[in-house]
Design a protein around this motif. Structure first.
Motif, PDB file in Angstrom:
ATOM      1  N   LEU A  20      49.975  36.177 -58.290  1.00 11.82           N
ATOM      2  CA  LEU A  20      48.588  35.744 -58.141  1.00 11.82           C
ATOM      3  C   LEU A  20      47.929  36.433 -56.947  1.00 11.82           C
ATOM      4  O   LEU A  20      46.814  36.952 -57.053  1.00 11.82           O
ATOM      5  CB  LEU A  20      48.509  34.229 -57.983  1.00 11.82           C
ATOM      6  N   ALA A  21      48.609  36.478 -55.814  1.00 14.26           N
ATOM      7  CA  ALA A  21      48.062  37.145 -54.621  1.00 14.26           C
ATOM      8  C   ALA A  21      47.830  38.624 -54.892  1.00 14.26           C
ATOM      9  O   ALA A  21      46.806  39.192 -54.491  1.00 14.26           O
ATOM     10  CB  ALA A  21      49.000  36.954 -53.435  1.00 14.26           C
ATOM     11  N   ARG A  24      44.716  39.006 -57.153  1.00 17.59           N
ATOM     12  CA  ARG A  24      43.481  38.729 -56.403  1.00 17.59           C
ATOM     13  C   ARG A  24      43.108  39.865 -55.460  1.00 17.59           C
ATOM     14  O   ARG A  24      41.931  40.073 -55.169  1.00 17.59           O
ATOM     15  CB  ARG A  24      43.627  37.439 -55.612  1.00 17.59           C
ATOM     16  N   ARG A  27      41.029  45.468 -56.457  1.00 11.75           N
ATOM     17  CA  ARG A  27      39.591  45.703 -56.538  1.00 11.75           C
ATOM     18  C   ARG A  27      39.348  47.009 -57.270  1.00 11.75           C
ATOM     19  O   ARG A  27      39.779  48.070 -56.813  1.00 11.75           O
ATOM     20  CB  ARG A  27      38.960  45.779 -55.139  1.00 11.75           C
ATOM     21  N   ARG A  35      33.857  38.119 -62.459  1.00 11.34           N
ATOM     22  CA  ARG A  35      35.322  38.137 -62.473  1.00 11.34           C
ATOM     23  C   ARG A  35      35.815  36.713 -62.249  1.00 11.34           C
ATOM     24  O   ARG A  35      35.317  36.009 -61.366  1.00 11.34           O
ATOM     25  CB  ARG A  35      35.849  39.047 -61.355  1.00 11.34           C
ATOM     26  N   GLU A  36      36.791  36.304 -63.049  1.00 11.41           N
ATOM     27  CA  GLU A  36      37.412  34.994 -62.878  1.00 11.41           C
ATOM     28  C   GLU A  36      38.920  35.170 -62.948  1.00 11.41           C
ATOM     29  O   GLU A  36      39.429  35.936 -63.760  1.00 11.41           O
ATOM     30  CB  GLU A  36      36.945  34.018 -63.961  1.00 11.41           C
ATOM     31  N   THR A  37      39.623  34.438 -62.086  1.00 13.19           N
ATOM     32  CA  THR A  37      41.082  34.495 -62.024  1.00 13.19           C
ATOM     33  C   THR A  37      41.622  33.088 -62.273  1.00 13.19           C
ATOM     34  O   THR A  37      41.103  32.121 -61.729  1.00 13.19           O
ATOM     35  CB  THR A  37      41.546  35.014 -60.648  1.00 13.19           C
ATOM     36  N   ARG A  39      45.397  30.635 -63.144  1.00 12.42           N
ATOM     37  CA  ARG A  39      46.853  30.559 -63.151  1.00 12.42           C
ATOM     38  C   ARG A  39      47.262  29.419 -64.070  1.00 12.42           C
ATOM     39  O   ARG A  39      46.490  28.503 -64.347  1.00 12.42           O
ATOM     40  CB  ARG A  39      47.415  30.365 -61.758  1.00 12.42           C
ATOM     41  N   VAL A  47      43.231  37.277 -65.558  1.00  9.75           N
ATOM     42  CA  VAL A  47      42.005  37.776 -64.925  1.00  9.75           C
ATOM     43  C   VAL A  47      41.062  38.217 -66.036  1.00  9.75           C
ATOM     44  O   VAL A  47      41.436  39.019 -66.900  1.00  9.75           O
ATOM     45  CB  VAL A  47      42.284  38.958 -63.965  1.00  9.75           C
TER      46      VAL A  47
END
Length: 87
Positions: A20-21, A24, A27, A35-37, A39, A47
């Motif tokens: 996840l990190a 995120r 870029r 943009r939406e992330t 889990r 993503v």
């Protein structure tokens, strides 16, 4: 018109937070319209990015994460939004 890219990966057990990190921190060379992330349990990371253009317009995509983070290959799909009249 817009195109939506979906990028989904599953982390090796116990490494979901790292995946996840990593996602995120990525870029693209250009900024998407949106943009939406997300889990989910099991170390899944999703993503979604929205870009101006038609379905086949070339747009930047997220790269492959380090192999050590992945339980399986990344899944990628393109979607085109439909309004209710076009559905």
């Amino acid at each position: 018109m817009t195109v939506t890219l979906m990028w989904e990966a599953k982390a090796v057990e116990g490494r979901g937070a790292e995946l996840l990190a990593w996602a995120r921190a990525q870029r693209p060379a250009e900024e998407p319209l949106r943009r939406e992330t997300f889990r989910a349990p099991g170390g899944r990371v999703l993503v979604l990015t929205w870009w101006p253009g038609a379905y086949d317009t070339p747009v930047p995509e997220l790269p492959e994460p380090p192999d050590a983070l992945l339980a399986r290959p990344v899944h990628r799909w393109r979607f085109e939004p439909l309004d209710e009249a076009g559905a």
